[in-house]
Motif scaffolding. Sequence first.
Motif, PDB file in Angstrom:
ATOM      1  N   UNK A   1       1.042  -0.848  -0.176  1.00 28.59           N
ATOM      2  CA  UNK A   1       0.016  -0.130   0.358  1.00 28.59           C
ATOM      3  C   UNK A   1       0.310   1.256  -0.124  1.00 28.59           C
ATOM      4  N   UNK A   2       2.303   1.641   0.255  1.00 34.97           N
ATOM      5  CA  UNK A   2       3.015   2.458   0.661  1.00 34.97           C
ATOM      6  C   UNK A   2       4.159   2.656  -0.107  1.00 34.97           C
ATOM      7  N   UNK A   3       4.567   1.740  -1.465  1.00 36.12           N
ATOM      8  CA  UNK A   3       5.525   1.436  -2.021  1.00 36.12           C
ATOM      9  C   UNK A   3       5.151   2.515  -3.229  1.00 36.12           C
ATOM     10  N   UNK A   4       4.065   3.206  -3.172  1.00 32.00           N
ATOM     11  CA  UNK A   4       4.010   4.111  -4.435  1.00 32.00           C
ATOM     12  C   UNK A   4       2.337   4.729  -4.334  1.00 32.00           C
ATOM     13  N   UNK A   5       2.595   6.175  -4.475  1.00 35.33           N
ATOM     14  CA  UNK A   5       1.245   6.618  -4.268  1.00 35.33           C
ATOM     15  C   UNK A   5       0.492   6.475  -5.505  1.00 35.33           C
TER      16      UNK A   5
END
Length: 343
Positions: free
Chosen positions: A319-323
């Motif tokens: 969920x946080x590796x890319x916006x």
Amino acid sequence: MEKAKVSVIQLFAMMFIFNLGTSLIVAYGIDAKKDAWLAILLGMCMGMILFFIYYSLFRQYPNLPLTGYARKIFGKNLGWIIGLLYVLGFLYMAARNVRDFGSLLVSSTLPETPLLAVNVSLVLVICYVLYLGIEVLGRTAEVFIVVLLLLGVAGNFFVLVSGNVDFHQLRPFLEHGLKLPLRVAFRDVFFFPYGEMIAFTMLLPYLNRPKLVKKVWLSAIVSSGLLLSWTASLNIAILGVDVVERSVFPTLVTIGKVNLFDFIERLDAIVVFTMLLTVFFKVSIFLYSAVIGMVDLFKLNNRQQILLPIGVIVIFLSMTMASSFPEHLEEGHYVLHYYSRSS
């Protein structure tokens, strides 16, 4: 280590499905333009060369996973650090594949469903299967490889009889020379997915017939490579190079063009379910390899107690590796090129 064994057929099934992964759905090898299919075959050959490095290490340390013989080769301290880096890499790749599947499902089938709900559901199911052990995962792969092949035959049949195929779009052969497909093969295809198969070095000690490792591994590389090459050819023959380059999931677009008698259409579910199966096993292999590595490095007694915490880490990373999904793809290209240069 877990006291379990997997059969030759089960290992082949896991390797075959693992190699297909997201490669079957994305614009695989398209940087080589019309020769994408050739770049995939060249990358397959490079993957076979890479296998013999893994195989030579396995023959010297048949009862140890990668994290175990890293300490034998590089020494206790440096080997421990190298093993930990591989474990972190397995977790990262598991998270990337979870994000890939979640984005496909949300964009194509469940637009109103939060991405988090899809990712959590997938990882929890994987954690449950891995909690039951590697033998259960192997038996599951043995069953679902048949389902996967049936879906592939059905999908290819409908695409071929749809009248949309124009193999002239693959011509001219070597339009940009041999250098381009060679560069793409080494830069992209070599690592994805064949370099990723290093995860199986964590599982080889579980094989019940170690002498057949070479035959199983090479068979999985060749069969999956031929299938990926054919899929890339089919996508280009139907969509053309320009459309494939612009598409995030060209195989989904390809099968979406099928319309027979205004009755057989909307076959997107075949691609979505295929990716569900391939990503499920690919994430399972990465996640289980990471768990085995953690147990080995930190001398834990029970792998089951860390499965859920590691699963939560994978969900968080996915969920946080890319916006956004375009940023996720751009990051993937950067990571891919970094590893290909360092290999």
